[in-house]
Design a protein around this motif. Structure first.
Motif, mmCIF file in Angstrom:
data_model
loop_
_atom_site.group_PDB
_atom_site.id
_atom_site.type_symbol
_atom_site.label_atom_id
_atom_site.label_comp_id
_atom_site.label_asym_id
_atom_site.label_seq_id
_atom_site.Cartn_x
_atom_site.Cartn_y
_atom_site.Cartn_z
ATOM 1 N N MET A 1 53.326 60.016 60.194
ATOM 2 C CA MET A 1 51.941 59.713 59.845
ATOM 3 C C MET A 1 51.817 58.233 59.508
ATOM 4 S SD MET A 1 49.492 61.689 57.113
ATOM 5 C CE MET A 1 50.565 61.347 55.719
ATOM 6 N N ARG A 26 43.054 62.323 56.555
ATOM 7 C CA ARG A 26 44.326 63.055 56.565
ATOM 8 C C ARG A 26 45.169 62.709 55.346
ATOM 9 N NH1 ARG A 26 46.301 61.716 61.433
ATOM 10 N NH2 ARG A 26 47.913 60.288 60.719
ATOM 11 N N HIS A 27 45.282 61.418 55.046
ATOM 12 C CA HIS A 27 46.074 60.998 53.884
ATOM 13 C C HIS A 27 45.452 61.513 52.587
ATOM 14 C CE1 HIS A 27 49.239 58.139 55.276
ATOM 15 N NE2 HIS A 27 48.491 58.134 56.357
ATOM 16 N N GLU A 30 45.971 65.290 52.242
ATOM 17 C CA GLU A 30 47.349 65.654 51.909
ATOM 18 C C GLU A 30 47.685 65.275 50.468
ATOM 19 O OE1 GLU A 30 49.888 64.080 54.944
ATOM 20 O OE2 GLU A 30 49.160 65.508 56.447
ATOM 21 N N ALA A 33 46.007 67.903 48.340
ATOM 22 C CA ALA A 33 46.736 69.162 48.461
ATOM 23 C C ALA A 33 48.019 69.134 47.625
ATOM 24 C CB ALA A 33 47.059 69.446 49.922
ATOM 25 N N ALA A 34 48.728 68.010 47.645
ATOM 26 C CA ALA A 34 49.946 67.888 46.850
ATOM 27 C C ALA A 34 49.639 67.984 45.360
ATOM 28 C CB ALA A 34 50.652 66.573 47.167
ATOM 29 N N ARG A 37 48.867 71.653 44.565
ATOM 30 C CA ARG A 37 50.094 72.461 44.477
ATOM 31 C C ARG A 37 50.806 72.229 43.142
ATOM 32 N NH1 ARG A 37 51.040 70.047 49.595
ATOM 33 N NH2 ARG A 37 50.244 71.356 51.294
ATOM 34 N N THR A 62 41.430 68.518 56.369
ATOM 35 C CA THR A 62 42.864 68.453 56.053
ATOM 36 C C THR A 62 43.204 69.363 54.891
ATOM 37 O OG1 THR A 62 42.984 66.176 56.865
ATOM 38 C CG2 THR A 62 44.756 66.912 55.404
ATOM 39 N N LEU A 63 42.388 69.331 53.849
ATOM 40 C CA LEU A 63 42.646 70.176 52.690
ATOM 41 C C LEU A 63 42.572 71.652 53.063
ATOM 42 C CD1 LEU A 63 43.195 70.252 49.640
ATOM 43 C CD2 LEU A 63 40.726 70.141 49.270
ATOM 44 N N ALA A 66 45.784 72.819 54.744
ATOM 45 C CA ALA A 66 47.046 72.649 54.013
ATOM 46 C C ALA A 66 47.652 74.003 53.672
ATOM 47 C CB ALA A 66 46.803 71.836 52.746
#
Length: 257
Positions: A1, A26-27, A30, A33-34, A37, A62-63, A66
């Protein structure tokens, strides 16, 4: 990426600039999402407030895609809504978020801002928000620097309210036409409900996605002006954990700032 073309800090604010809005989304997705989590690994439930605007399209896609996220333990809110649109109007922000995220990932609880008496809706939604701390806010910035519907004339960094009724600034209403959400400005509602700036700033983690050349003046102002309600987004520089994801179209020349 692809990596960001530019990483910098503006006071507390982390700024990442990408070549285009696809990479930006996208970045940002992600990263969010991280964060989600990690929160779910540490606590039973995560409470998130989402913005609804075309600027969020790539981020939300993107989310939504994930993996390894237990959305059943997520409580979702949104930050603003028009007053006066019918409940089934496609321009309502609740419908945007259902299409782009909620109907895909199925959070355990989704609190949509309903139609009805504005004062009652404010009181009841404020009570829902205030039940527990908000973990994450995913937001954008308006062409006039607004956060949610806190346009410069009504923005208050010390607002005592959680949610309030506001009159929409003409620049804000024209943006809704520019974004393709309405055919002409007379179709855009004149008033809305919005979470206040202190409500958004109280969250422990903020992700801010701002793509496109129409946002260049707002991005310049939010990074260069003093912290002022003339550009409400400047307040993001004071948050201890806020990240701005933007693209070259919005940021301008990479030597800027």
């Amino acid at each position: 990426m692809s990596l960001p073309l530019l990483n910098r800090r503006c006071e507390n604010l982390s700024v990442q600039v990408f070549a285009d809005r696809r990479q930006m989304g996208r970045h940002a997705g992600e990263a969010a999402a991280a964060c989600l989590r990690n929160r779910l690994n540490a606590q039973d439930n995560v409470r998130i407030i989402f913005a609804a605007a075309p600027s969020q399209n790539e981020f939300l896609a993107t989310l939504a895609a994930a993996g390894d996220i237990d959305w059943s333990r997520v409580t979702a809110f949104h930050m603003d809504e028009y007053i006066g649109l019918p409940a089934d109007s496609p321009q309502r922000f609740s419908h945007y978020l259902k299409r782009h995220l909620f109907d895909i990932v199925r959070p355990g609880q989704v609190h949509l801002i309903p139609t009805g008496d504005a004062g009652r809706v404010c009181r009841e939604y404020a009570a829902l928000i205030s039940r527990a701390p908000v973990d994450m806010v995913c937001l954008g910035v308006g062409e006039n620097g607004h956060l949610a519907f806190n346009d410069p004339p009504v923005a208050d960094f010390h607002d005592p309210a959680v949610m309030k009724v506001v009159a929409l600034d003409p620049v804000c209403r024209q943006q809704q036409v520019n974004d393709g959400c309405f055919g002409e400005i007379n179709a855009v509602p004149t008033h809305a409900l919005t979470l206040t700036i202190p409500t958004l700033m109280a969250a422990s983690r903020l992700f801010c996605m701002v793509p496109g050349s129409s946002k260049r003046a707002a991005v310049r102002a939010m990074l260069a002006l003093p912290v002022t309600t003339a550009c409400p987004a400047t307040v993001l520089r004071t948050h201890p954990a806020c990240s701005l994801f933007t693209d070259v179209d919005a940021y301008g020349e990479l030597t800027h700032g």
